[in-house]
Design a protein around this motif. Structure first.
Motif, PDB file in Angstrom:
ATOM      1  N   PRO A  33     -26.728  13.664  36.865  1.00  0.00           N
ATOM      2  CA  PRO A  33     -27.689  12.605  37.185  1.00  0.00           C
ATOM      3  C   PRO A  33     -27.868  12.879  38.670  1.00  0.00           C
ATOM      4  O   PRO A  33     -28.326  11.929  39.205  1.00  0.00           O
ATOM      5  CB  PRO A  33     -27.235  11.582  36.658  1.00  0.00           C
ATOM      6  CG  PRO A  33     -25.722  11.888  36.626  1.00  0.00           C
ATOM      7  CD  PRO A  33     -25.475  13.154  36.215  1.00  0.00           C
ATOM      8  N   LYS A  69     -35.376  15.795  37.753  1.00  0.00           N
ATOM      9  CA  LYS A  69     -34.175  15.230  36.603  1.00  0.00           C
ATOM     10  C   LYS A  69     -35.242  15.651  35.232  1.00  0.00           C
ATOM     11  O   LYS A  69     -35.356  15.776  34.663  1.00  0.00           O
ATOM     12  CB  LYS A  69     -33.090  13.998  37.008  1.00  0.00           C
ATOM     13  CG  LYS A  69     -32.285  14.544  37.639  1.00  0.00           C
ATOM     14  CD  LYS A  69     -31.498  15.563  37.371  1.00  0.00           C
ATOM     15  CE  LYS A  69     -30.134  15.824  38.530  1.00  0.00           C
ATOM     16  NZ  LYS A  69     -29.665  16.588  37.959  1.00  0.00           N
ATOM     17  N   GLU A  70     -36.399  14.658  35.413  1.00  0.00           N
ATOM     18  CA  GLU A  70     -37.149  14.607  34.555  1.00  0.00           C
ATOM     19  C   GLU A  70     -37.716  15.688  33.783  1.00  0.00           C
ATOM     20  O   GLU A  70     -38.574  15.509  33.017  1.00  0.00           O
ATOM     21  CB  GLU A  70     -38.904  13.601  34.845  1.00  0.00           C
ATOM     22  CG  GLU A  70     -37.841  11.983  35.637  1.00  0.00           C
ATOM     23  CD  GLU A  70     -36.989  11.008  34.538  1.00  0.00           C
ATOM     24  OE1 GLU A  70     -37.877  11.071  33.330  1.00  0.00           O
ATOM     25  OE2 GLU A  70     -36.265  10.676  34.403  1.00  0.00           O
ATOM     26  N   TYR A 117     -21.841   3.556  37.502  1.00  0.00           N
ATOM     27  CA  TYR A 117     -23.149   4.515  37.840  1.00  0.00           C
ATOM     28  C   TYR A 117     -23.714   5.125  36.803  1.00  0.00           C
ATOM     29  O   TYR A 117     -24.261   5.794  36.070  1.00  0.00           O
ATOM     30  CB  TYR A 117     -22.747   5.216  39.247  1.00  0.00           C
ATOM     31  CG  TYR A 117     -24.523   6.547  39.674  1.00  0.00           C
ATOM     32  CD1 TYR A 117     -25.119   6.975  39.635  1.00  0.00           C
ATOM     33  CD2 TYR A 117     -23.433   8.051  38.757  1.00  0.00           C
ATOM     34  CE1 TYR A 117     -26.220   7.713  39.993  1.00  0.00           C
ATOM     35  CE2 TYR A 117     -23.918   8.833  39.199  1.00  0.00           C
ATOM     36  CZ  TYR A 117     -25.655   9.148  39.721  1.00  0.00           C
ATOM     37  OH  TYR A 117     -26.579  10.250  39.686  1.00  0.00           O
ATOM     38  N   ARG A 149     -24.829   3.766  33.177  1.00  0.00           N
ATOM     39  CA  ARG A 149     -26.488   3.691  33.591  1.00  0.00           C
ATOM     40  C   ARG A 149     -27.042   4.673  33.391  1.00  0.00           C
ATOM     41  O   ARG A 149     -27.577   5.260  32.342  1.00  0.00           O
ATOM     42  CB  ARG A 149     -26.531   3.473  34.674  1.00  0.00           C
ATOM     43  CG  ARG A 149     -26.055   2.098  35.190  1.00  0.00           C
ATOM     44  CD  ARG A 149     -27.287   1.155  35.948  1.00  0.00           C
ATOM     45  NE  ARG A 149     -26.582   2.241  37.166  1.00  0.00           N
ATOM     46  CZ  ARG A 149     -25.874   1.530  38.551  1.00  0.00           C
ATOM     47  NH1 ARG A 149     -24.865   0.830  38.083  1.00  0.00           N
ATOM     48  NH2 ARG A 149     -25.969   2.771  39.587  1.00  0.00           N
ATOM     49  N   GLN A 150     -26.164   6.163  34.151  1.00  0.00           N
ATOM     50  CA  GLN A 150     -26.879   7.338  34.311  1.00  0.00           C
ATOM     51  C   GLN A 150     -26.710   8.767  32.573  1.00  0.00           C
ATOM     52  O   GLN A 150     -27.497   8.902  32.076  1.00  0.00           O
ATOM     53  CB  GLN A 150     -26.889   8.588  35.145  1.00  0.00           C
ATOM     54  CG  GLN A 150     -26.777   7.773  36.399  1.00  0.00           C
ATOM     55  CD  GLN A 150     -28.300   7.505  36.834  1.00  0.00           C
ATOM     56  OE1 GLN A 150     -29.370   8.063  36.253  1.00  0.00           O
ATOM     57  NE2 GLN A 150     -28.474   6.853  37.151  1.00  0.00           N
ATOM     58  N   GLU A 187     -26.578   6.448  29.786  1.00  0.00           N
ATOM     59  CA  GLU A 187     -27.350   5.750  28.880  1.00  0.00           C
ATOM     60  C   GLU A 187     -28.302   6.554  28.494  1.00  0.00           C
ATOM     61  O   GLU A 187     -29.090   6.718  27.953  1.00  0.00           O
ATOM     62  CB  GLU A 187     -27.394   4.758  28.902  1.00  0.00           C
ATOM     63  CG  GLU A 187     -28.528   4.135  27.664  1.00  0.00           C
ATOM     64  CD  GLU A 187     -27.456   2.962  27.033  1.00  0.00           C
ATOM     65  OE1 GLU A 187     -27.208   2.812  26.139  1.00  0.00           O
ATOM     66  OE2 GLU A 187     -26.452   1.581  27.686  1.00  0.00           O
ATOM     67  N   ARG A 188     -29.212   6.445  29.782  1.00  0.00           N
ATOM     68  CA  ARG A 188     -30.477   6.800  30.310  1.00  0.00           C
ATOM     69  C   ARG A 188     -31.238   8.048  29.703  1.00  0.00           C
ATOM     70  O   ARG A 188     -32.267   8.153  29.258  1.00  0.00           O
ATOM     71  CB  ARG A 188     -30.251   6.801  32.160  1.00  0.00           C
ATOM     72  CG  ARG A 188     -32.033   7.062  32.208  1.00  0.00           C
ATOM     73  CD  ARG A 188     -32.773   7.246  33.805  1.00  0.00           C
ATOM     74  NE  ARG A 188     -31.715   8.158  34.592  1.00  0.00           N
ATOM     75  CZ  ARG A 188     -32.406   9.349  35.183  1.00  0.00           C
ATOM     76  NH1 ARG A 188     -33.341  10.045  34.291  1.00  0.00           N
ATOM     77  NH2 ARG A 188     -31.509  10.400  36.101  1.00  0.00           N
ATOM     78  N   MET A 189     -30.185   8.889  30.093  1.00  0.00           N
ATOM     79  CA  MET A 189     -30.469  10.723  30.123  1.00  0.00           C
ATOM     80  C   MET A 189     -30.053  10.652  28.026  1.00  0.00           C
ATOM     81  O   MET A 189     -31.066  11.810  27.591  1.00  0.00           O
ATOM     82  CB  MET A 189     -29.416  11.277  30.529  1.00  0.00           C
ATOM     83  CG  MET A 189     -30.293  11.122  31.808  1.00  0.00           C
ATOM     84  SD  MET A 189     -28.640  12.182  33.161  1.00  0.00           S
ATOM     85  CE  MET A 189     -29.255  13.589  32.813  1.00  0.00           C
ATOM     86  N   VAL A 218     -30.506   8.280  25.334  1.00  0.00           N
ATOM     87  CA  VAL A 218     -31.921   7.818  25.117  1.00  0.00           C
ATOM     88  C   VAL A 218     -32.632   8.593  25.106  1.00  0.00           C
ATOM     89  O   VAL A 218     -33.400   9.151  24.572  1.00  0.00           O
ATOM     90  CB  VAL A 218     -32.146   6.194  26.105  1.00  0.00           C
ATOM     91  CG1 VAL A 218     -33.683   6.536  25.711  1.00  0.00           C
ATOM     92  CG2 VAL A 218     -31.416   5.512  25.642  1.00  0.00           C
ATOM     93  N   VAL A 219     -33.292   9.608  26.465  1.00  0.00           N
ATOM     94  CA  VAL A 219     -34.227  10.924  26.481  1.00  0.00           C
ATOM     95  C   VAL A 219     -34.299  12.064  25.342  1.00  0.00           C
ATOM     96  O   VAL A 219     -34.549  12.276  24.368  1.00  0.00           O
ATOM     97  CB  VAL A 219     -34.687  10.931  27.424  1.00  0.00           C
ATOM     98  CG1 VAL A 219     -35.570  12.604  27.699  1.00  0.00           C
ATOM     99  CG2 VAL A 219     -34.909  10.118  28.706  1.00  0.00           C
ATOM    100  N   HIS A 271     -25.656   6.445  19.723  1.00  0.00           N
ATOM    101  CA  HIS A 271     -27.560   8.077  20.068  1.00  0.00           C
ATOM    102  C   HIS A 271     -27.115   9.172  18.781  1.00  0.00           C
ATOM    103  O   HIS A 271     -28.116  10.376  19.114  1.00  0.00           O
ATOM    104  CB  HIS A 271     -27.908   8.146  21.403  1.00  0.00           C
ATOM    105  CG  HIS A 271     -28.267   6.898  22.021  1.00  0.00           C
ATOM    106  ND1 HIS A 271     -29.381   6.635  21.716  1.00  0.00           N
ATOM    107  CD2 HIS A 271     -27.717   6.432  22.839  1.00  0.00           C
ATOM    108  CE1 HIS A 271     -29.635   5.671  22.608  1.00  0.00           C
ATOM    109  NE2 HIS A 271     -28.565   5.857  23.278  1.00  0.00           N
TER     110      HIS A 271
END
Length: 315
Positions: free
Chosen positions: A84, A96-97, A132, A135-136, A138-140, A142-143, A196
């Motif tokens: 991240p 990153k996206e 931090y 959060r990061q 989990e965000r990644m 999910v994608v 996931h």
């Protein structure tokens, strides 16, 4: 034999044409990192190379080459490092996206079982703290859900050179995780991974985290390779790696100081100046990744043979 391409540099990101030339010509010369006048001549053909393992932070330049590599008869899979951090730590990586989209594209081409997500390393500072990373991660996750089956992570080893570079960039000190911090991160990551359908592994970490459902990784993994090949292979643990590394034996074909990603935590580069100098010497047609062998080079044939066990086929 298994080919590692590469722990020392990012061949998919920067040297895919060179690699394809080497596969087509059937050999590569690999310099000894401790004795630059000595080279190993490594045979490259599908009769002796059982699998290629690619390590990368940006495989995009290689995507158009994958069909050619497969057509030459080489099985392969990817270790894709996706963290991240911003450009303070990873100076020359795409956003990153963009990398998340590349990961999904690569997985769609190969299948989720052949693309391993590396969240590596976990860096702890006052800002890059436990919350931090959760959060990061989990965000990644999910994608990437459905686009990979396993995630490998490790904690930063703060070598003096790495610690100094990161402290200057972040204006704060990076610290090595103690067992309490490791356990806290592991517990949080594990809960997210279960949601996931991700299997979690640690890379070269002696700490035991099995209570969180986390196993010790084999990045060059016998089981994965056997699934790809649909047969058993007869191999040993790699004696050239750290004691806590579970990788099986492989032949490394990369060269240090040749990756311009500019990641401040990287052990494979000594300075940006050295990297720029080496890249200027790269010739895609050379049998060596950087430059050419000197006239006094001592070249030794590396013994190569397939490790497949034809008697033990998986169905």
């Amino acid at each position: 034999m298994i080919i590692s391409a590469s722990r020392r540099t990012d061949i998919p990101a920067f040297y895919s044409q060179w690699l394809l030339n080497r596969l087509q010509e059937g050999y590569v010369l690999v310099p000894n990192p401790r004795n630059p006048s000595r080279y190993s001549r490594v045979e490259l053909n599908p009769q002796v190379v059982d699998c290629l393992v690619f390590w990368t932070k940006n495989p995009s330049p290689m995507l158009s080459r994958l069909a050619e590599i497969a057509a030459l008869g080489y099985p392969f899979y990817f270790q894709f490092t996706l963290t991240p951090y911003d450009r303070e730590l990873e100076q020359n990586l795409p956003p990153k996206e963009t990398l998340l989209n590349i990961f999904r594209k690569l997985s769609a081409m190969l299948g989720p079982e052949r693309v391993v997500w590396r969240y590596d390393p976990v860096i702890l500072t006052p800002e890059l703290d436990f919350e931090y990373h959760l959060r990061q991660f989990e965000r990644m996750a999910v994608v990437l859900a459905g686009y990979t089956q396993r995630c490998i992570f490790s904690f930063l080893d703060v070598y003096p050179k790495v610690g100094r570079a990161m402290s200057l960039a972040l204006a704060q000190e990076a610290k090595e995780a103690d067992e309490t911090a490791m356990g806290r991160i592991a517990e949080g990551f594990s809960a997210i991974a279960r949601k996931h359908d991700l299997d979690l592994f640690t890379c070269c970490e002696p700490v035991e985290l099995s209570q969180y459902g986390i196993k010790h990784a084999s990045c060059i993994d016998q089981g994965m390779i056997e699934e790809i090949l649909k047969c058993k292979i007869q191999v040993k643990k790699d004696p050239n790696q750290r004691p806590s590394c579970g990788c099986i034996e492989s032949v490394e074909i990369g060269t240090y100081d040749s990756c311009p990603h500019g990641c401040l935590y990287c052990y494979g580069t000594s300075s940006p100046k050295t990297v720029r100098s080496n890249i200027a010497c790269h010739d895609p047609k050379s049998p060596v990744l950087i430059g050419d062998p000197p006239q006094n080079a001592i070249i030794t044939e590396r013994k190569m043979c397939s490790r497949k066990d034809a008697q033990l086929t998986l169905f």
